[in-house]
Structures are given as C-alpha cells and as structure tokens.
Design a protein around this motif. Structure first.
Motif, PDB file in Angstrom:
ATOM      1  N   MET A  77       2.003  -2.043 -16.094  1.00 18.51           N
ATOM      2  CA  MET A  77       2.855  -1.076 -17.379  1.00 18.51           C
ATOM      3  C   MET A  77       3.663  -1.193 -17.097  1.00 18.51           C
ATOM      4  O   MET A  77       4.161  -0.856 -18.237  1.00 18.51           O
ATOM      5  N   LEU A  78       5.233  -1.498 -16.152  1.00 19.61           N
ATOM      6  CA  LEU A  78       6.184  -1.363 -16.502  1.00 19.61           C
ATOM      7  C   LEU A  78       6.484  -2.203 -18.260  1.00 19.61           C
ATOM      8  O   LEU A  78       7.441  -2.859 -18.882  1.00 19.61           O
ATOM      9  N   HIS A  79       5.613  -3.808 -18.095  1.00 22.88           N
ATOM     10  CA  HIS A  79       6.335  -4.642 -19.149  1.00 22.88           C
ATOM     11  C   HIS A  79       5.179  -3.882 -19.840  1.00 22.88           C
ATOM     12  O   HIS A  79       6.486  -4.254 -22.148  1.00 22.88           O
ATOM     13  N   ALA A  80       4.576  -2.631 -20.487  1.00 17.52           N
ATOM     14  CA  ALA A  80       3.893  -2.399 -21.773  1.00 17.52           C
ATOM     15  C   ALA A  80       4.963  -1.135 -22.016  1.00 17.52           C
ATOM     16  O   ALA A  80       5.452  -1.030 -22.441  1.00 17.52           O
ATOM     17  N   LEU A  81       5.433  -0.882 -20.554  1.00 20.08           N
ATOM     18  CA  LEU A  81       6.568   0.119 -21.232  1.00 20.08           C
ATOM     19  C   LEU A  81       8.412  -0.326 -21.706  1.00 20.08           C
ATOM     20  O   LEU A  81       8.747  -0.327 -23.152  1.00 20.08           O
ATOM     21  N   ALA A  82       8.602  -1.460 -21.161  1.00 23.87           N
ATOM     22  CA  ALA A  82       8.907  -2.224 -21.612  1.00 23.87           C
ATOM     23  C   ALA A  82       9.579  -2.968 -22.917  1.00 23.87           C
ATOM     24  O   ALA A  82      10.088  -2.421 -24.086  1.00 23.87           O
ATOM     25  N   HIS A  83       7.781  -2.960 -23.255  1.00 22.23           N
ATOM     26  CA  HIS A  83       8.024  -3.557 -24.723  1.00 22.23           C
ATOM     27  C   HIS A  83       7.962  -2.449 -25.600  1.00 22.23           C
ATOM     28  O   HIS A  83       8.630  -2.631 -27.038  1.00 22.23           O
ATOM     29  N   ILE A  84       7.591  -1.022 -25.303  1.00 25.31           N
ATOM     30  CA  ILE A  84       7.633  -0.081 -25.996  1.00 25.31           C
ATOM     31  C   ILE A  84       9.051   0.250 -25.899  1.00 25.31           C
ATOM     32  O   ILE A  84       9.248   0.602 -28.134  1.00 25.31           O
ATOM     33  N   GLU A  85       9.695   0.540 -25.204  1.00 24.34           N
ATOM     34  CA  GLU A  85      11.731   0.101 -25.290  1.00 24.34           C
ATOM     35  C   GLU A  85      12.206  -1.045 -26.646  1.00 24.34           C
ATOM     36  O   GLU A  85      12.444  -0.372 -27.169  1.00 24.34           O
ATOM     37  N   HIS A 121      17.118   1.992 -21.801  1.00 31.78           N
ATOM     38  CA  HIS A 121      16.033   2.172 -20.870  1.00 31.78           C
ATOM     39  C   HIS A 121      15.208   0.385 -20.883  1.00 31.78           C
ATOM     40  O   HIS A 121      14.585  -0.492 -20.199  1.00 31.78           O
ATOM     41  N   PHE A 122      15.252  -0.459 -21.857  1.00 29.09           N
ATOM     42  CA  PHE A 122      14.827  -1.637 -22.272  1.00 29.09           C
ATOM     43  C   PHE A 122      14.930  -2.515 -21.171  1.00 29.09           C
ATOM     44  O   PHE A 122      14.901  -2.859 -20.443  1.00 29.09           O
ATOM     45  N   ALA A 123      16.870  -2.260 -20.775  1.00 28.72           N
ATOM     46  CA  ALA A 123      17.556  -3.177 -20.050  1.00 28.72           C
ATOM     47  C   ALA A 123      16.825  -2.761 -18.412  1.00 28.72           C
ATOM     48  O   ALA A 123      16.833  -3.635 -17.779  1.00 28.72           O
ATOM     49  N   LEU A 124      17.226  -1.842 -17.654  1.00 24.42           N
ATOM     50  CA  LEU A 124      16.451  -1.288 -16.931  1.00 24.42           C
ATOM     51  C   LEU A 124      14.664  -1.670 -16.580  1.00 24.42           C
ATOM     52  O   LEU A 124      15.013  -2.183 -15.324  1.00 24.42           O
ATOM     53  N   LEU A 125      13.935  -1.484 -17.020  1.00 31.46           N
ATOM     54  CA  LEU A 125      12.543  -2.228 -16.463  1.00 31.46           C
ATOM     55  C   LEU A 125      12.612  -3.379 -16.431  1.00 31.46           C
ATOM     56  O   LEU A 125      12.131  -3.492 -16.270  1.00 31.46           O
ATOM     57  N   TYR A 136      10.169  -9.142 -19.249  1.00 32.25           N
ATOM     58  CA  TYR A 136       9.833  -8.990 -20.687  1.00 32.25           C
ATOM     59  C   TYR A 136       9.321 -10.406 -21.538  1.00 32.25           C
ATOM     60  O   TYR A 136      10.151 -11.102 -20.663  1.00 32.25           O
ATOM     61  N   GLY A 137       8.253 -10.225 -21.842  1.00 29.85           N
ATOM     62  CA  GLY A 137       8.027 -11.713 -22.042  1.00 29.85           C
ATOM     63  C   GLY A 137       6.226 -12.178 -21.344  1.00 29.85           C
ATOM     64  O   GLY A 137       5.870 -13.616 -22.152  1.00 29.85           O
ATOM     65  N   ALA A 138       6.472 -11.968 -19.878  1.00 32.42           N
ATOM     66  CA  ALA A 138       5.585 -12.934 -19.176  1.00 32.42           C
ATOM     67  C   ALA A 138       3.928 -12.145 -19.027  1.00 32.42           C
ATOM     68  O   ALA A 138       3.295 -13.374 -18.858  1.00 32.42           O
ATOM     69  N   LEU A 139       3.454 -11.210 -19.653  1.00 31.21           N
ATOM     70  CA  LEU A 139       2.341 -10.297 -19.899  1.00 31.21           C
ATOM     71  C   LEU A 139       2.309 -10.114 -21.930  1.00 31.21           C
ATOM     72  O   LEU A 139       4.046 -10.516 -22.465  1.00 31.21           O
ATOM     73  N   PRO A 140       1.059 -10.105 -22.482  1.00 30.72           N
ATOM     74  CA  PRO A 140       0.822 -10.082 -23.911  1.00 30.72           C
ATOM     75  C   PRO A 140       1.044  -8.380 -23.818  1.00 30.72           C
ATOM     76  O   PRO A 140       1.697  -7.774 -22.967  1.00 30.72           O
ATOM     77  N   ALA A 141       1.457  -8.106 -25.418  1.00 27.42           N
ATOM     78  CA  ALA A 141       2.371  -6.540 -25.532  1.00 27.42           C
ATOM     79  C   ALA A 141       1.254  -6.253 -27.207  1.00 27.42           C
ATOM     80  O   ALA A 141       0.566  -7.135 -27.344  1.00 27.42           O
ATOM     81  N   HIS A 142       1.544  -4.890 -27.310  1.00 33.47           N
ATOM     82  CA  HIS A 142       0.576  -4.408 -28.308  1.00 33.47           C
ATOM     83  C   HIS A 142       1.441  -4.984 -29.674  1.00 33.47           C
ATOM     84  O   HIS A 142       2.499  -4.767 -29.502  1.00 33.47           O
ATOM     85  N   ALA A 143       0.423  -4.918 -30.767  1.00 37.81           N
ATOM     86  CA  ALA A 143       0.955  -5.457 -31.953  1.00 37.81           C
ATOM     87  C   ALA A 143       1.156  -4.934 -32.546  1.00 37.81           C
ATOM     88  O   ALA A 143       2.165  -5.097 -33.952  1.00 37.81           O
ATOM     89  N   GLY A 144       0.417  -2.760 -32.422  1.00 38.49           N
ATOM     90  CA  GLY A 144       1.268  -2.453 -33.477  1.00 38.49           C
ATOM     91  C   GLY A 144       1.803  -1.168 -33.334  1.00 38.49           C
ATOM     92  O   GLY A 144       1.786  -0.741 -34.298  1.00 38.49           O
ATOM     93  N   LEU A 145       2.519  -1.771 -32.282  1.00 32.90           N
ATOM     94  CA  LEU A 145       3.197  -0.817 -32.359  1.00 32.90           C
ATOM     95  C   LEU A 145       4.311  -0.023 -33.854  1.00 32.90           C
ATOM     96  O   LEU A 145       5.720   1.509 -33.980  1.00 32.90           O
ATOM     97  N   TRP A 146       4.929  -1.423 -34.279  1.00 31.17           N
ATOM     98  CA  TRP A 146       5.835  -1.365 -35.833  1.00 31.17           C
ATOM     99  C   TRP A 146       4.662  -0.782 -36.888  1.00 31.17           C
ATOM    100  O   TRP A 146       4.869  -0.357 -38.382  1.00 31.17           O
ATOM    101  N   GLU A 147       3.997  -0.507 -37.361  1.00 30.79           N
ATOM    102  CA  GLU A 147       2.549  -0.283 -37.852  1.00 30.79           C
ATOM    103  C   GLU A 147       3.832   1.307 -38.665  1.00 30.79           C
ATOM    104  O   GLU A 147       2.762   1.425 -39.896  1.00 30.79           O
ATOM    105  N   ALA A 148       3.884   2.016 -37.797  1.00 33.21           N
ATOM    106  CA  ALA A 148       4.207   3.698 -38.076  1.00 33.21           C
ATOM    107  C   ALA A 148       5.599   3.142 -38.866  1.00 33.21           C
ATOM    108  O   ALA A 148       5.511   3.904 -39.666  1.00 33.21           O
ATOM    109  N   LEU A 194      11.950   5.811 -14.813  1.00 34.54           N
ATOM    110  CA  LEU A 194      11.172   6.251 -15.974  1.00 34.54           C
ATOM    111  C   LEU A 194      11.206   7.992 -16.099  1.00 34.54           C
ATOM    112  O   LEU A 194      10.834   8.461 -17.121  1.00 34.54           O
ATOM    113  N   GLU A 195      11.830   8.592 -14.725  1.00 33.68           N
ATOM    114  CA  GLU A 195      12.553   9.817 -14.795  1.00 33.68           C
ATOM    115  C   GLU A 195      13.753  10.017 -15.553  1.00 33.68           C
ATOM    116  O   GLU A 195      14.052  11.119 -16.759  1.00 33.68           O
TER     117      GLU A 195
END
Length: 262
Positions: A77-85, A121-125, A136-148, A194-195
């Motif tokens: 979960m933290l890795h997914a959030l780091a990628h979002i940030e 935020h990215f640095a904290l995560l 960050y980078g140890a797990l795969p991440a969502h490719a679609g975040l730039w589509e918007a 996260l808060e």
C-alpha cells in the motif's frame, strides 16, 4: 532569466525520483525568489521521464493487494501511494508549465506549492518504505496515472476538472479508512504520514476547485454544469460513492458538483 516553461520542462525530463523531487522543490523556491519569469514559452513533453523501476503495469495486471494489516500488505500500500505522489509531482509541474501563462501569478504560487508538497510526500513515503526494508521501485506500479494528463493536455479547464477535482478528491474519500487500517495494525508511523498527506490534499483539491471556478468565470461558464460535462467527456471511469462529503466541502467541492453524476 529562466522561464517558467523552461524550468517546468527540466523537472519533467528528470527521470530519477529523488532528483525530480529536489528539482520540483528548487523550482518552487526559485519562483518565490523571483528568479523565474512568468512565461510558458517552450513545448512540454507528452510524457515525463521516469526511472526504469518500478515496472509499470496496466491496472488489470497489477497484483491484488492483501487485505488486513500484514507488513507485506502495508508495504504494498505504501509503495502504491509513493507512486501516486511521484506522478503527482509531474502532474503539478506540467499544469504550471503548460497552462500557467493563462493565469495570474497566484495560480503559479499555488501549484508550485502543490508540486513541493507532492515531492515532500514522496520523500516521506519512500523513507517509510526503507524503514520497513523496502524502497520505491521494489514493486510494480500502476501505469495509468498519466492518462488524465494526456486526455486534458489541450485545456486548462479540463485538467483542473479531472486531476484535482476527481483524482485527488478520490484520495480524500479513501485515505481516512487507510489511516485506520494502518493504526489498527500498530503502524503509527505510517498512519501519521498519511494524516499529513490527507491534510495537504484537502488544500490541493481546494486550489483545483478555486481556480476551476476562476477560469469558468473568465469564460462566462457555469462551474457545476461545466464540471459535470467535462467529467462525462474526459474522465475514463465513473464517480463512485462513498464520498467524504465533509472533506470535499472543506475543499469547496460541494455535493452540487458530483452528486448528480455519481
């Protein structure tokens, strides 16, 4: 003097995550000092430069995250959030470099502040991931975040409608439950991060809503109907409850915007 467009392009074309976050914060500082001219005079890349890791996967290919409070699940979960940030740094910088010339200086002030927040935020995560034995980078991440960003590269109004007022607003809906899950697992350090992010994201959604309404006023368009039309036309998804109505209201994104199309 470096222009806003040139400085934004340099950040977007920086692939290393930590170099990018430092460059985004340096851009915000340079703007505050008056070292950067308010001109968006260079073409921006269609996609930013990103590192070789994490591997980017289509949403259907992403591993299912385990529910519960296991350390492995919390790391995922933290890795997914780091990628979002991480992607959010580029989203904020692209918004400024692509559209900043259409707005007064206050718009640039706000969105370079958002870029600096996302970098923090990215640095904290990432620091928290390292404390848990990952990074960050140890797990795969969502490719679609730039589509918007790609779908709204032609219009500042559409970009504001989709990125802060749909995507970031969704973070307001889901983060409180995520905080509770981490806290129930005894991971107070992650819960506090996260808060912190949640409080900042209310302000980010507020900036998106405020500047969306400013631009609607400039174009003599009714904000709520315009937003609903843009979401229907530009957002590749649907708005699904539950909504964090109180946090959205604090950001100026009232139910009159989203209730009728959810």
């Amino acid at each position: 003097m470096t222009t806003l467009g040139e400085a934004a392009r340099a950040v977007l074309l920086t692939p290393d995550p930590h170099a990018k976050r430092r460059a985004a914060r340096a851009l915000a500082r340079g703007w505050r000092r008056g070292d950067i001219a308010h001109r968006c005079d260079v073409p921006l890349p269609d996609r930013p430069a990103w590192p070789a890791a994490p591997e980017l996967l289509a949403p259907a290919q992403m591993p299912r995250r385990r529910k519960g409070g296991s350390e492995r699940g919390r790391i995922a979960m933290l890795h997914a959030l780091a990628h979002i940030e991480f992607v959010a740094i580029d989203l904020a910088v692209d918004l400024v470099g692509r559209f900043g010339g259409e707005f007064p200086r206050g718009f640039v002030d706000d969105w370079l502040g958002v870029a600096a927040d996302e970098a923090m935020h990215f640095a904290l995560l990432d620091r928290r991931l390292r404390a848990l034995g990952s990074h960050y980078g140890a797990l795969p991440a969502h490719a679609g975040l730039w589509e918007a960003a790609e779908a709204t590269a032609d219009d500042a109004l559409a970009r504001l409608a989709i990125v802060p007022m749909v995507l970031e607003a969704r973070g307001l809906d889901v983060t409180p439950a995520t905080v509770t899950r981490f806290r129930d697992a005894g991971d107070e350090a992650s819960a506090k991060i996260l808060e912190r992010i949640y409080a900042d994201e209310i302000r980010h959604v507020g900036a998106g809503t405020s500047w969306f309404e400013w631009l609607c006023d400039e174009r003599q368009m009714e904000p709520r109907a315009t937003w609903q039309s843009l979401v229907k036309a530009r957002f590749r998804g649907s708005l699904k409850p539950p909504f964090n109505d109180s946090a959205r209201r604090d950001a100026g994104l009232t139910q009159e915007y989203y209730a009728v199309i959810a």
